[in-house]
Structure formats: C-alpha cells, structure tokens
Design a protein around this motif. Structure first.
Motif, short mmCIF file in Angstrom:
data_model
loop_
_atom_site.label_atom_id
_atom_site.label_comp_id
_atom_site.label_asym_id
_atom_site.label_seq_id
_atom_site.Cartn_x
_atom_site.Cartn_y
_atom_site.Cartn_z
N LYS A 309 -1.67 3.55 -39.11
CA LYS A 309 -2.49 2.75 -38.19
C LYS A 309 -1.65 1.65 -37.54
CE LYS A 309 -6.84 0.98 -37.18
NZ LYS A 309 -8.21 1.37 -37.25
N THR A 313 -0.98 0.99 -33.71
CA THR A 313 -1.23 -0.32 -33.09
C THR A 313 0.00 -0.78 -32.30
OG1 THR A 313 -2.72 -0.89 -34.89
CG2 THR A 313 -1.89 -2.71 -33.55
N ARG A 314 1.16 -0.64 -32.91
CA ARG A 314 2.39 -1.03 -32.22
C ARG A 314 2.56 -0.22 -30.93
NH1 ARG A 314 6.35 -4.02 -35.03
NH2 ARG A 314 5.78 -4.46 -37.18
N ARG A 315 2.26 1.08 -31.04
CA ARG A 315 2.37 1.93 -29.85
C ARG A 315 1.37 1.46 -28.79
NH1 ARG A 315 4.87 5.00 -27.65
NH2 ARG A 315 4.10 7.11 -27.82
N ALA A 316 0.15 1.12 -29.24
CA ALA A 316 -0.87 0.66 -28.30
C ALA A 316 -0.43 -0.64 -27.63
CB ALA A 316 -2.19 0.45 -29.03
N LEU A 317 0.30 -1.46 -28.35
CA LEU A 317 0.73 -2.74 -27.81
C LEU A 317 2.00 -2.62 -26.96
CD1 LEU A 317 0.13 -4.99 -30.96
CD2 LEU A 317 -1.32 -4.76 -28.94
N GLY A 318 2.49 -1.39 -26.83
CA GLY A 318 3.61 -1.18 -25.90
C GLY A 318 4.89 -0.67 -26.50
N ALA A 319 4.90 -0.41 -27.81
CA ALA A 319 6.14 0.12 -28.41
C ALA A 319 6.40 1.52 -27.88
CB ALA A 319 6.01 0.14 -29.92
N PRO A 395 -0.78 6.57 -30.13
CA PRO A 395 -1.31 5.20 -30.02
C PRO A 395 -2.83 5.16 -30.14
CG PRO A 395 -0.45 5.96 -27.91
CD PRO A 395 -0.06 6.98 -28.93
N ALA A 396 -3.47 6.30 -29.90
CA ALA A 396 -4.93 6.35 -29.99
C ALA A 396 -5.42 6.12 -31.42
CB ALA A 396 -5.44 7.69 -29.48
N ALA A 398 -4.89 3.70 -33.08
CA ALA A 398 -5.24 2.28 -33.20
C ALA A 398 -6.73 2.04 -33.06
CB ALA A 398 -4.47 1.48 -32.14
N THR A 399 -7.41 2.88 -32.29
CA THR A 399 -8.84 2.65 -32.09
C THR A 399 -9.71 3.45 -33.05
OG1 THR A 399 -8.88 4.37 -30.41
CG2 THR A 399 -8.58 2.11 -29.64
N LEU B 54 -3.85 5.16 -23.99
CA LEU B 54 -3.56 5.55 -25.37
C LEU B 54 -3.68 7.06 -25.53
CD1 LEU B 54 -5.57 2.84 -27.39
CD2 LEU B 54 -3.22 2.77 -26.56
N SER B 78 4.03 3.50 -22.06
CA SER B 78 4.19 2.42 -23.04
C SER B 78 4.49 1.11 -22.33
CB SER B 78 5.35 2.75 -23.99
OG SER B 78 5.09 3.93 -24.68
N ASN B 82 2.23 -2.24 -22.32
CA ASN B 82 2.81 -3.49 -22.80
C ASN B 82 2.67 -4.62 -21.77
OD1 ASN B 82 5.84 -5.06 -23.11
ND2 ASN B 82 4.53 -4.87 -24.90
N ASN B 93 -6.64 -4.95 -36.35
CA ASN B 93 -5.33 -4.27 -36.35
C ASN B 93 -4.16 -5.24 -36.39
OD1 ASN B 93 -7.07 -2.15 -35.98
ND2 ASN B 93 -5.78 -1.09 -34.49
#
Lengths: 402, 244
Positions: A309, A313-319, A395-396, A398-399, B54, B78, B82, B93
């Motif tokens: 997870k 989350t990191r992927r969702a935030l842009g990683a 990244p999905a 994360a939700t 996502l 990505s 970001n 999270n």
C-alpha cells in the motif's frame, strides 16, 4: 536520494535488517578467509615442480625368487623401455618425486660439529635422470654411465658425484657469489662432489619446507624391487604406459609389476588433503553466497509485500517506477554496507584467529575490497528482482482498502 | 480543466466482466469543488483513479489541462500526478515509519527540488494545516483528524492544481470531519480544484456541484449543491451541466 528517511525507517524496523546485516558480515568474513584458503591451496597444488609432470610415469618391478639379478634385469628393462616409441628417457629411481615417499638425508659444507646442516630429498637414478625428470640443468654436467654405483641393498656406500638443486645450493652456500658447483660437500658426513646444479625440482614430501632441496646421485640399489621412471613425448604418456607394462611383462615374467601411475596421479594423491579442503571451502562459500542471496531476496520481498500500500501511495504521489526500484536498492545497499562494515572487522578477527591457531598466512589485503565489491554486487543483484516487482505495484492500490 | 469524454472502464476476470464506467462524460472547471456520491460499486473510486491517473481506461478521451492523457507513458503520468494532482485518501496513507515532516516531503522528493525549497514548502504546508509543532512526530502519535491534515499538507505541499479526495472524512468522527471539510473549503477558496468522493450527503451538499454515480454513469438523480456560489462559479457550473 532518500538515504536519511530510509535509514530513519530502517531503524524503526530493525530486526530484519539486523539479521541480514549480520548474515552479510559473517558471509564476508567466511568468503574472504575461505577464498584465501582456497587460493593458497591451489597455489600450493599448482606451484611449478620443475619437472615435466604431465609426461612422466613410474612403474615398480618386483622380482620373484632368490636368483634375481637386479643389475641385469634393470639394464634389460631400461633398454626395452627406451626402445618403445614415444619414450624420451627412462631411469631407475629409488623413489618418485611428489609421491610422499622417499629418502631424506642431511648435508653440510664442512665436517665441523658446529657446521649447519640442511635436509635434502635424495633420488638414486641413472645417467638419464635429467632427461627422465625433464628438469633443467643450469650449470655443470650430467652423470656419465661409468659414474653409476651399483650397490647392495644394505650397503651404505655412496658415489663420488652428486647433482643438486639451486635451492639446496643456496641453502648450503648462502653467499650470493658462491655456488656449490665443483665443491665437495658432506652427504651423511661423507664427501661428495657437486657436478651439476638443477634449476628447480620438487622432492617427495609436498608439505616439507625444504621440498625444493633435492639431490640426485647415480646409484642403482640391487634388490628384488626396482622402480622405473619414464618420460614420454608430450601427449603420449597414457598410450605408452600400458605398452611399458606389457613389454616388461614379456621380457621377464618372473616378477610382479605394480604401481603403474603417472606423476600427476602421485601428485594428486599427495595433494588430496589440500584439494579436499579447497573443494569443501569452495562449497561452503558457494552455499553461503546462495543463502545470503536468498536472505536478501527474502527480506526485500517481505518488505515489498509488507509495503504494497505504501508503494502504491508513493506511486500515487508521483514516484516513477525508477524511484521505487531505487528506494529498495538503496535500502538494501545500506543494509549491505552496514553488514560489510561489521564484516570487515570480523574478517580481520577471523584471520587473526586462523593465523594464531592454524598457522594460516595473513590475509592478503586485496581480498577485502574484492569481497566487499562481490557482496555489494550480490546484494544489488539479489534485491533487483523484488525491487522490480515493487515497481509494478499499481498506484491504484492507494485508494483500495487493503 | 479536466474533461472526460465517453470514458469506459471494464474490469475483466476469466469469468466475468464488470463495467465500472460506461461512456462517462464530465467536465470540471478550474476552481470547482465537486462531490461525487453514489452507492458502493457505482464506480466512484474508479472514476477518481482514472481522474488521478492512477488507473488506465479502456476507451474514451481524457484531457487534463488541455493535455490528452490517453497513451501517455507511465513516466509522464507519474510526473503529471506529482506536479498537478494532490491526493487525500480515506485511510490517510501516511508512511508509518516516517515522521510528519518526512511524510509531507515524500512527493517533493520526486521533483528536482533543492532541500531548502522543500523545507520551506513543508513548513508552510504544515503551518496551513496547523501542525507545525508536530513535524517530528510519527503518524501513530497523532489523532485521525491530525493524520488527515498531514495528508492534506502532503497533498498541498506540491501546489497541485487538482485535489482528489477519496472519502477524506470516512475514518473521522463528526467534529474532525467538519474541521477537515472546512480545511478543504479554504483550500478550494485559494483556487485549487477539488473532486471529493464521499458517502456523506451532509458533506456533499457543501460542494459546489454533486455528481451522483450509478452503474458507472452519472445518474439523472444528480443533486446540485444548495450552498451559495459566487457568480463565476455559478456560470461555470451551469456550463458544466450543459456538457454532461
């Protein structure tokens, strides 16, 4: 780079990291010292013998009955052997170099009671000794046939001349400008003239410090048992060996022929212990490397699964995928580096223990950087698979409620 | 502006196909605050995932700030996530092993941004949500409401144009939910477009516009907020309704 947050996270969940770092430390210590032991053993086994070891073999003839004429039999046998195509030279030999069996004697330069003595491995051979052994006579001369001494089994008689190795000459005459050639030395307290210097040759006992201090004297001991050494043309040894056995059997059936062995086989038997240690140590090293790699794969896989997870989350935030892979590789690199730092100290301590208790030489420094780089690479390769798997976490995630 | 045209998303297993979104159309203007409601399984989260890049969609067109998202490689998606999108999740999270400061720092680390600028942004974001004094605390040391405010600070630190919130008050009691909602409203007042998925009709009513999803489509039962809007927002809202 995220080194500080990674370290910070690592120290909050340190058990897995400590276990793997410890494993890496132990692995480095064992791999470095183990590889050093293996190298030393192989170095010992493969050191130059001075002889044409690949093309020499020996056979022992044991005459039956009391009418055995050893001198005549030997002369006839050598004539028969030398006539076989592919044979370069043949000689009687009191013992076989590298075999673990032989005759040792003391030598000195004067008869003074206080004069230092040195040990030598002695081989009684014929005038074809040099050609048979394939050694290099660097100064002086070979024996002549008339210098041969034929003596009874119980006789202590010695000939007038001797050929010795350079190592023995240096030991007898340590002065740089002095050589044993042409000098009279004392062989078992009896005078004998050095007529030839052999560049290098190994004797019988491979663990002996004075292995390269060898003497050859022109002697045939007259007994029922005669050993022959034969040197063949390159690559013909295995073909000639049965021919020699057959020829000797044909020329005289009143005897037992035994110990038909190549010089390589004699050497292999002498070095069997070293070889076993090297193989066992290599097996341990390989197993340890596999176990360590599996440990790293296991830890990184566990961390990836545990943090699915978090990765999402990191992927969702842009990683980007690259960031995720880098995160796990850096984390693993830090664990590996901590392990290696401890391992360096452990390696040196283990070596000190081995030096003190098992007479092992001090570890060459080069093994440490090689070991470090090897384990860094191992850690990188082991962590790469799980890290790439982590990069594929959607990244999905994360939700989702995981 | 965010514009989705005829977006469809089907989840397939060996045995069944689930149509999560069917020919979905939506335009969200800059500065809007939209609440997305609907029963479980209606496609709310799928819509949010697609809007937040996502998840991929099967057919249709999605324009984000004039850029066609279809077929963009993972790296570009990505980067867009970001730089343009902030996320707020139902269960916050936050990364449990990182302190609050480092949690807010996570999205900033994926930008080519110096440590000094990151620090300024983090401190400013934490100040905005009233948690400056908790920077060195771990998430577990904060209440649920505080954790969600950290998540909001994390989303805001990167100065996103869009804030996507998935049940942002779902795990909070009513008092904390109200505080978080007020915070979102103040963020929206600063010009950030907000799309919020919620089950809570009270909260939904506070948005400028409500989208009601049913079986992967916007339902005719769509509700419109009763809160007063300024003139511009009312106009954009009306334009949007026409587009739907």
């Amino acid at each position: 780079m995220e080194i500080r947050p990674i370290l910070s996270a690592m120290f909050r969940n340190k058990l897995g990291a400590i276990l793997i770092a410890t494993q890496i430390a132990v692995t480095l210590a064992i791999i470095c010292n183990g590889a050093f032991i293996v190298y030393k053993r192989y170095q010992t086994m493969n050191r130059p013998t001075g002889m044409d070891i690949e093309n020499i073999f020996a056979i022992t003839s044991e005459g039956i009955g009391s009418n055995h004429n050893a001198r005549a039999v030997a002369a006839q046998d050598l004539e028969v052997i030398r006539a076989i195509p592919g044979v370069i030279a043949a000689s009687n030999a009191s013992s076989v170099p590298l075999s673990g069996s032989g005759w040792g004697e003391t030598m000195q330069t004067t008869l003074d009671d206080n004069a230092p003595t040195t040990g030598t491995g002695v081989y009684m051979m014929s005038d074809q000794a040099i050609e048979t052994l394939g050694v290099n006579l660097i100064s002086g001369r070979n024996f002549t046939p008339d210098e041969m001494l034929y003596r009874d089994e119980n006789s202590g008689q010695i000939p007038n001349v001797i050929m010795i190795t350079q190592a023995l000459s240096d030991q007898l005459f340590p002065d740089e400008n002095e050589t044993a050639l042409g000098k009279t030395v004392f062989f078992d307290s009896r005078p004998i003239e050095v007529i030839g210097i052999i560049e290098h040759m190994h004797g019988s006992w491979v663990t002996w410090d004075a292995l390269a201090q060898v003497s050859i004297i022109p002697v045939l001991t007259l007994s029922n048992q005669t050993r022959y050494m034969i040197r063949t043309e390159p690559g013909m040894r295995d073909q000639v060996m049965p021919q020699v056995e057959e020829a000797l059997a044909n020329v005289n059936s009143q005897r037992i022929l035994r110990q038909l062995r190549s010089l390589e086989e004699f050497a292999a038997r002498s070095y069997a212990g070293d070889n076993t240690i090297a193989v066992v140590m290599m097996t341990v090293i390989v197993l340890l490397v596999i176990i360590t790699a599996m440990g790293i794969i296991g830890l990184v896989s566990f961390l990836v699964n545990q943090r699915t997870k978090q990765i999402g989350t990191r992927r969702a935030l842009g990683a980007q995928k690259f960031h995720v892979i880098r995160y796990f590789l850096v984390e693993n690199w830090l664990i590996t580096t901590i392990g290696l730092s401890v391992g360096l100290v452990l390696t040196i301590l283990l070596n000190m223990y081995l030096v003190e208790h098992f007479e092992m030489p001090r570890l060459d420094r080069i093994y440490l950087p090689i070991g470090l780089v090897a384990i860094w690479c191992l850690g990188f390769i082991a962590a790469l698979g799980p890290a790439r798997k982590a990069a594929h976490v959607s990244p999905a995630i994360a939700t989702r409620t995981v | 502006m965010l514009k989705m045209s005829n977006i469809s998303k089907i989840f397939r297993t060996r045995l069944i196909e689930t149509h999560a979104l069917r020919s979905f159309n939506l335009t969200v203007n800059d500065g809007e605050f939209i609440a997305v409601t609907g029963p479980s399984g209606s496609g709310k989260t799928t819509f949010l995932n697609i809007a937040g890049l996502l998840e991929d969609f099967d057919t249709g067109q999605y324009m984000l700030d004039g850029e066609d998202i279809s077929g963009l490689p993972d790296k570009s998606r990505s980067k867009l996530r970001n730089e343009k999108i902030g996320f707020i999740f139902q269960s916050f999270n936050l990364i449990p092993d990182l302190n609050i400061f480092d949690n807010v720092d996570v999205p900033l680390r994926y930008r080519d941004m110096g440590a000094g600028e990151r620090k300024d942004r983090i401190e400013s974001a934490l100040e905005n949500v009233g948690l400056s004094s908790r920077a060195k605390h771990l998430p577990a040391e904060l209440s649920g409401g505080q954790q969600q405010r950290v998540a909001i600070a994390r989303a805001l630190a990167g100065s996103p144009r869009f804030l996507l919130a998935d049940e942002p008050t779902g795990n909070l009691d009513s008092l904390m939910a109200r505080q978080v909602m007020e915070l979102l409203e103040s963020i929206n007042d600063q010009g950030v477009t907000i799309i919020m998925v919620t089950h809570d009709p009270e909260l939904a009513r506070r948005a400028h516009r409500n989208i009601y999803l049913l079986d992967g489509q916007i339902s005719d039962l769509e509700e419109v907020t009763q809160l007063p809007l300024n003139q511009n927002q009312s106009q954009s809202q009306r334009a949007d309704h026409a587009a739907i």
